[in-house]
Design a protein around this motif. Sequence first.
Motif, mmCIF file in Angstrom:
data_model
loop_
_atom_site.group_PDB
_atom_site.id
_atom_site.type_symbol
_atom_site.label_atom_id
_atom_site.label_comp_id
_atom_site.label_asym_id
_atom_site.label_seq_id
_atom_site.Cartn_x
_atom_site.Cartn_y
_atom_site.Cartn_z
ATOM 1 N N ILE A 147 0.852 -1.186 0.000
ATOM 2 C CA ILE A 147 0.000 0.000 0.000
ATOM 3 C C ILE A 147 0.891 1.241 0.000
ATOM 4 O O ILE A 147 1.872 1.307 0.749
ATOM 5 N N ASP A 194 -5.807 0.114 2.888
ATOM 6 C CA ASP A 194 -5.840 -1.264 3.376
ATOM 7 C C ASP A 194 -7.060 -1.565 4.234
ATOM 8 O O ASP A 194 -7.264 -2.714 4.639
ATOM 9 N N VAL A 197 -8.758 -4.372 2.703
ATOM 10 C CA VAL A 197 -8.332 -5.716 3.096
ATOM 11 C C VAL A 197 -9.084 -6.141 4.355
ATOM 12 O O VAL A 197 -9.518 -7.295 4.479
#
Length: 271
Positions: A147, A194, A197
Amino acid sequence: AFEVDPTAVALVEGDRSVSYVNLDKRSSRLARLLISRGVGPDSFVVVAVPRSVESVVSVWAVAKSGGAFVPVDPAAPRERVEHIVQDSDAMVGITVAEYVDSLPSTVTWIVLDDESVKAELKTLAPAPVSYLDRLGVVRAENAAYMIFTSGSTGRPKGVVVTHAGLAALAAEQQERFGLRPGCRVLHFASPIFDASVLELLMMLPVGATMVIAPTGVYGGAELAEYLRVHEVTHAFVTPAALATVDPAGLDLLECVIVGGEACPPELVEQW
């Protein structure tokens, strides 16, 4: 641990839906295409696809190939995209036809909606990808993704995250947030953060459904209506966006997680 029902709905985007078995087949085919392009453990693959069914399939395919994904906003300034591509040392990327002409030519782009790519994917096996298919053994210390920071204090910097912590994060979320089959998890974060995620790890390990918010929805009445219509049960939203949403009528929403900035006490009280 939960047994994932292959016929359960994995992804919902507007009036599109994808079952777990089809998500598995699509991502396995794409993973084999990546492997044929030389992707393996600690290879970085740029994913320049806006939040969508295709972005989730792409990320899952990179994971299956053993590589690490590098999310890029294809609409970002060209200078930023070129820096990320160069700094990540990626040789392969995934995108769609709408953006390919504006992306750096230093990467070999797999254009998901290109007819030749679709034809090649059909020739590849949809079966699960095993260690025999990969170009190397995937270990916990290998990179899972990279990232890049916003670059507000200078040039964007890439931060590599390994596989090691992802299983622990998934297990912690499952217990803390009460995740289980039948839950409907909102995909609201941009793939370049992120938090996306975090959302994937809320959905995939338990066989829940991911409800993908349109890229043009940022909060307010539009987000509230999307949460209600799609019966979302779990959502991660920044405090700034959550503050624009009226919780009235969102009776199926069991768990709201906030992060990314300070959450004022009055917002907690409101929700």
